[in-house]
Design a protein around this motif. Structure first.
Motif, PDB file in Angstrom:
ATOM      1  N   LEU A 132      69.453 108.817 -39.136  1.00 35.47           N
ATOM      2  CA  LEU A 132      69.126 107.405 -39.290  1.00 35.47           C
ATOM      3  C   LEU A 132      69.139 106.673 -37.942  1.00 35.47           C
ATOM      4  O   LEU A 132      69.703 107.139 -36.963  1.00 35.47           O
ATOM      5  N   HIS A 133      68.512 105.509 -37.946  1.00 38.14           N
ATOM      6  CA  HIS A 133      68.400 104.667 -36.754  1.00 38.14           C
ATOM      7  C   HIS A 133      69.374 103.497 -36.859  1.00 38.14           C
ATOM      8  O   HIS A 133      69.469 102.854 -37.917  1.00 38.14           O
ATOM      9  N   LEU A 134      70.097 103.215 -35.798  1.00 41.21           N
ATOM     10  CA  LEU A 134      71.012 102.071 -35.779  1.00 41.21           C
ATOM     11  C   LEU A 134      70.212 100.793 -35.559  1.00 41.21           C
ATOM     12  O   LEU A 134      69.638 100.578 -34.491  1.00 41.21           O
ATOM     13  N   PHE A 135      70.182  99.943 -36.587  1.00 44.86           N
ATOM     14  CA  PHE A 135      69.414  98.700 -36.503  1.00 44.86           C
ATOM     15  C   PHE A 135      70.231  97.579 -35.873  1.00 44.86           C
ATOM     16  O   PHE A 135      69.771  96.904 -34.960  1.00 44.86           O
ATOM     17  N   ARG A 136      71.435  97.359 -36.376  1.00 45.48           N
ATOM     18  CA  ARG A 136      72.287  96.284 -35.841  1.00 45.48           C
ATOM     19  C   ARG A 136      73.746  96.724 -35.940  1.00 45.48           C
ATOM     20  O   ARG A 136      74.116  97.550 -36.782  1.00 45.48           O
ATOM     21  N   ARG A 137      74.599  96.119 -35.108  1.00 45.49           N
ATOM     22  CA  ARG A 137      76.044  96.262 -35.241  1.00 45.49           C
ATOM     23  C   ARG A 137      76.698  94.948 -34.855  1.00 45.49           C
ATOM     24  O   ARG A 137      76.189  94.211 -34.009  1.00 45.49           O
ATOM     25  N   ARG A 138      77.812  94.647 -35.501  1.00 43.83           N
ATOM     26  CA  ARG A 138      78.528  93.396 -35.237  1.00 43.83           C
ATOM     27  C   ARG A 138      80.000  93.617 -35.560  1.00 43.83           C
ATOM     28  O   ARG A 138      80.328  94.295 -36.530  1.00 43.83           O
ATOM     29  N   THR A 139      80.873  93.049 -34.751  1.00 42.35           N
ATOM     30  CA  THR A 139      82.304  93.162 -34.992  1.00 42.35           C
ATOM     31  C   THR A 139      82.841  91.831 -35.509  1.00 42.35           C
ATOM     32  O   THR A 139      82.660  90.786 -34.883  1.00 42.35           O
ATOM     33  N   HIS A 140      83.483  91.887 -36.668  1.00 35.37           N
ATOM     34  CA  HIS A 140      84.096  90.717 -37.285  1.00 35.37           C
ATOM     35  C   HIS A 140      85.593  90.723 -36.973  1.00 35.37           C
ATOM     36  O   HIS A 140      86.251  91.761 -37.081  1.00 35.37           O
ATOM     37  N   ASP A 141      86.119  89.592 -36.611  1.00 34.88           N
ATOM     38  CA  ASP A 141      87.549  89.414 -36.377  1.00 34.88           C
ATOM     39  C   ASP A 141      88.112  88.696 -37.596  1.00 34.88           C
ATOM     40  O   ASP A 141      87.864  87.495 -37.802  1.00 34.88           O
ATOM     41  N   VAL A 142      88.838  89.427 -38.438  1.00 37.40           N
ATOM     42  CA  VAL A 142      89.260  88.907 -39.741  1.00 37.40           C
ATOM     43  C   VAL A 142      90.766  88.665 -39.735  1.00 37.40           C
ATOM     44  O   VAL A 142      91.548  89.552 -39.372  1.00 37.40           O
ATOM     45  N   ALA A 143      91.174  87.488 -40.158  1.00 35.72           N
ATOM     46  CA  ALA A 143      92.594  87.121 -40.201  1.00 35.72           C
ATOM     47  C   ALA A 143      93.230  87.644 -41.476  1.00 35.72           C
ATOM     48  O   ALA A 143      93.615  86.884 -42.378  1.00 35.72           O
ATOM     49  N   ALA A 144      93.318  88.973 -41.566  1.00 37.70           N
ATOM     50  CA  ALA A 144      93.875  89.604 -42.757  1.00 37.70           C
ATOM     51  C   ALA A 144      94.426  90.972 -42.393  1.00 37.70           C
ATOM     52  O   ALA A 144      94.016  91.582 -41.408  1.00 37.70           O
ATOM     53  N   ASN A 145      95.352  91.456 -43.198  1.00 33.07           N
ATOM     54  CA  ASN A 145      95.838  92.817 -43.060  1.00 33.07           C
ATOM     55  C   ASN A 145      94.695  93.790 -43.351  1.00 33.07           C
ATOM     56  O   ASN A 145      93.883  93.562 -44.253  1.00 33.07           O
ATOM     57  N   TRP A 146      94.648  94.887 -42.622  1.00 35.38           N
ATOM     58  CA  TRP A 146      93.544  95.836 -42.761  1.00 35.38           C
ATOM     59  C   TRP A 146      93.421  96.404 -44.170  1.00 35.38           C
ATOM     60  O   TRP A 146      92.313  96.678 -44.645  1.00 35.38           O
ATOM     61  N   LYS A 147      94.542  96.515 -44.878  1.00 31.00           N
ATOM     62  CA  LYS A 147      94.493  97.093 -46.216  1.00 31.00           C
ATOM     63  C   LYS A 147      93.830  96.156 -47.224  1.00 31.00           C
ATOM     64  O   LYS A 147      93.287  96.624 -48.233  1.00 31.00           O
ATOM     65  N   LEU A 148      93.855  94.853 -46.972  1.00 29.47           N
ATOM     66  CA  LEU A 148      93.134  93.935 -47.847  1.00 29.47           C
ATOM     67  C   LEU A 148      91.629  94.169 -47.751  1.00 29.47           C
ATOM     68  O   LEU A 148      90.904  94.005 -48.744  1.00 29.47           O
ATOM     69  N   ILE A 149      91.127  94.544 -46.578  1.00 33.09           N
ATOM     70  CA  ILE A 149      89.713  94.891 -46.444  1.00 33.09           C
ATOM     71  C   ILE A 149      89.424  96.172 -47.219  1.00 33.09           C
ATOM     72  O   ILE A 149      88.453  96.258 -47.978  1.00 33.09           O
ATOM     73  N   MET A 150      90.273  97.183 -47.027  1.00 35.36           N
ATOM     74  CA  MET A 150      90.054  98.435 -47.762  1.00 35.36           C
ATOM     75  C   MET A 150      90.091  98.195 -49.269  1.00 35.36           C
ATOM     76  O   MET A 150      89.272  98.734 -50.025  1.00 35.36           O
ATOM     77  N   ASP A 151      91.039  97.383 -49.726  1.00 37.37           N
ATOM     78  CA  ASP A 151      91.160  97.109 -51.157  1.00 37.37           C
ATOM     79  C   ASP A 151      89.841  96.617 -51.757  1.00 37.37           C
ATOM     80  O   ASP A 151      89.476  96.971 -52.884  1.00 37.37           O
ATOM     81  N   ALA A 152      89.117  95.783 -50.991  1.00 37.85           N
ATOM     82  CA  ALA A 152      87.881  95.195 -51.508  1.00 37.85           C
ATOM     83  C   ALA A 152      86.825  96.243 -51.818  1.00 37.85           C
ATOM     84  O   ALA A 152      85.974  96.038 -52.694  1.00 37.85           O
ATOM     85  N   PHE A 153      86.884  97.361 -51.113  1.00 40.71           N
ATOM     86  CA  PHE A 153      85.870  98.401 -51.312  1.00 40.71           C
ATOM     87  C   PHE A 153      86.396  99.574 -52.146  1.00 40.71           C
ATOM     88  O   PHE A 153      85.755 100.615 -52.227  1.00 40.71           O
ATOM     89  N   LEU A 154      87.542  99.362 -52.770  1.00 39.46           N
ATOM     90  CA  LEU A 154      88.152 100.396 -53.597  1.00 39.46           C
ATOM     91  C   LEU A 154      88.112 100.062 -55.079  1.00 39.46           C
ATOM     92  O   LEU A 154      88.698 100.774 -55.897  1.00 39.46           O
ATOM     93  N   GLU A 155      87.439  98.964 -55.432  1.00 41.82           N
ATOM     94  CA  GLU A 155      87.344  98.590 -56.845  1.00 41.82           C
ATOM     95  C   GLU A 155      86.053  97.815 -57.083  1.00 41.82           C
ATOM     96  O   GLU A 155      85.515  97.201 -56.177  1.00 41.82           O
ATOM     97  N   SER A 156      85.575  97.887 -58.339  1.00 38.03           N
ATOM     98  CA  SER A 156      84.343  97.182 -58.708  1.00 38.03           C
ATOM     99  C   SER A 156      84.606  95.916 -59.513  1.00 38.03           C
ATOM    100  O   SER A 156      83.668  95.202 -59.878  1.00 38.03           O
ATOM    101  N   TYR A 157      85.874  95.646 -59.788  1.00 33.55           N
ATOM    102  CA  TYR A 157      86.244  94.504 -60.629  1.00 33.55           C
ATOM    103  C   TYR A 157      85.723  93.181 -60.058  1.00 33.55           C
ATOM    104  O   TYR A 157      85.328  92.276 -60.804  1.00 33.55           O
ATOM    105  N   HIS A 158      85.689  93.061 -58.728  1.00 32.96           N
ATOM    106  CA  HIS A 158      85.326  91.799 -58.100  1.00 32.96           C
ATOM    107  C   HIS A 158      83.814  91.601 -57.974  1.00 32.96           C
ATOM    108  O   HIS A 158      83.359  90.489 -57.699  1.00 32.96           O
TER     109      HIS A 158
END
Length: 379
Positions: free
Chosen positions: A193-219
């Motif tokens: 694949l070809h890399l189209f874009r990349r961006r770094t987000h600085d999020v004021a949260a614990n890293w596990k809260l980000i992982m949690d969001a992608f570990l369930e479909s409830y939301h």
């Protein structure tokens, strides 16, 4: 970077998830469980995670597409030490400490890709090939007896598999699971694949809260009600594991027979496959592109998330460019930045208040339980 050739075929595991999804999904926890709020708010807990998990586990640092050609390099500071990712003249990927072996000066600054056969220290002009070899230094007579072979860049264990570049700070790291995942990623041609874009987000949260969001479909139908939510069927999901990593699938409207046909265009139009790679990487396979998110914890309440969008080929027309730009802004700025990461930051604020002592994990959030059990086991 070696892209797979020939017609792409789903793996047996991918097809098994598709079949389970067509039957209505199988991801259901047997009971409510809990995660202590301190897992997200305790600085000492964060330090332990860095020492016992991130200092030893294989970590994804970038997609292969970040360095698509030989003799390319990029500096990387997200994991707490100055790193340098290179692809040498033979096409092999490496992760080095971004440190000159003479006086310890950083070799490469910034986050942009640099091209060329040599990296030259800005202080005294010692130069290195992209395989880390010291190839030149001014006034060699000033260093009598110096053997250039002893002064190569410090290389960290590195493995490129299935279109991802992995590394570890631990010399004893085992990359067998990276290879196993690579088999899955080769199935949909990630390395090509070809890399189209990349961006770094600085999020004021614990890293596990980000992982949690992608570990369930409830939301999905709730948080993403105005963006991608309407494309998915509520509660229809399934998941399994590849070693310490989770592979999950969420479905849209599709006939079971079409899913079981087993061709990638049908599968990707009907199913979003997501890979949650332990400890902190997420790969989402959308119908016509892929998003890779690399999490780089900075503190108990701060994480950098680098989002890479990978597409089949470089845009050849203005119409194609506009199409991919629209998709990029929808996902990166809208769904991820404006919804998932915002929800994580709001969650961090709430947990820091002390209002609740534990988080309640329901039947549609089983991936969160699996993930946190792995974190606990390593602590």
């Amino acid at each position: 970077m070696n892209a797979p050739t020939g017609r792409l075929q789903p793996t047996a595991g991918q097809l098994a998830l598709a079949a389970a999804l067509a039957d209505g999904g199988t991801e259901r926890a047997a009971r409510i469980t809990y995660v202590d709020a301190a897992a997200y708010t305790d600085p000492a807990r964060y330090t332990a995670e860095q020492q016992r998990i991130f200092a030893h586990a294989p970590l994804v640092i970038a997609p292969s597409a970040l360095l698509p050609e030989p003799n390319m390099a990029v500096a990387h500071d997200g994991f707490g030490k100055p790193l340098l990712v290179t692809r040498d003249k033979a096409g092999e990927a490496h992760v080095f400490l971004n440190v000159c072996r003479h006086r310890g000066t950083r070799l490469v600054e910034g986050g942009e890709i640099v091209c060329g056969g040599r990296l030259v220290c800005p202080y005294h002009a010692w130069s290195y090939a992209l395989d880390g070899t010291l190839v030149g230094l001014p006034r060699t007579d000033a260093f009598p007896g110096l053997d250039k072979a002893d002064y190569g860049l410090k290389r960290l264990p590195t493995r490129e598999a299935g279109g991802l570049i992995w590394f570890s700070f631990d010399e004893a790291a085992d990359f067998a699971e990276a290879d196993a995942l690579g088999h899955d990623f080769d199935a949909f041609g990630l390395a090509g694949l070809h890399l189209f874009r990349r961006r770094t987000h600085d999020v004021a949260a614990n890293w596990k809260l980000i992982m949690d969001a992608f570990l369930e479909s409830y939301h999905v139908l709730r948080l993403h009600a105005n963006t991608i939510g309407p494309f998915f069927k509520d509660g229809v999901s399934t998941a399994d594991t590849i070693g310490s990593h989770l592979r999950s699938a969420v479905g849209r409207e599709v006939e079971a027979a079409a899913v079981r046909a087993g061709d990638w265009p049908t599968l990707r139009s009907a199913i979003t496959f997501t890979y949650q790679m332990f400890p902190g990487t997420v790969l989402i396979v959308s119908p016509d592109y892929v998003n890779l998110m690399v999490l780089m914890p900075q503190a108990h309440d701060r994480v950098l998330v680098e989002d890479f969008m990978l597409i089949p080929e470089p845009p050849a027309t203005e119409k194609a460019l506009k199409h991919w730009e629209k998709s990029w802004e929808l996902l990166d700025a809208g769904v991820f930045g404006g919804e998932d990461f915002r929800a994580a930051a709001l969650g961090q604020e709430g947990l820091a208040s002390g209002a609740i002592e534990r988080l309640t994990i329901g039947a549609m959030e089983g991936g969160i339980r699996t993930f946190h059990d792995q974190v606990e086991a390593r602590l």
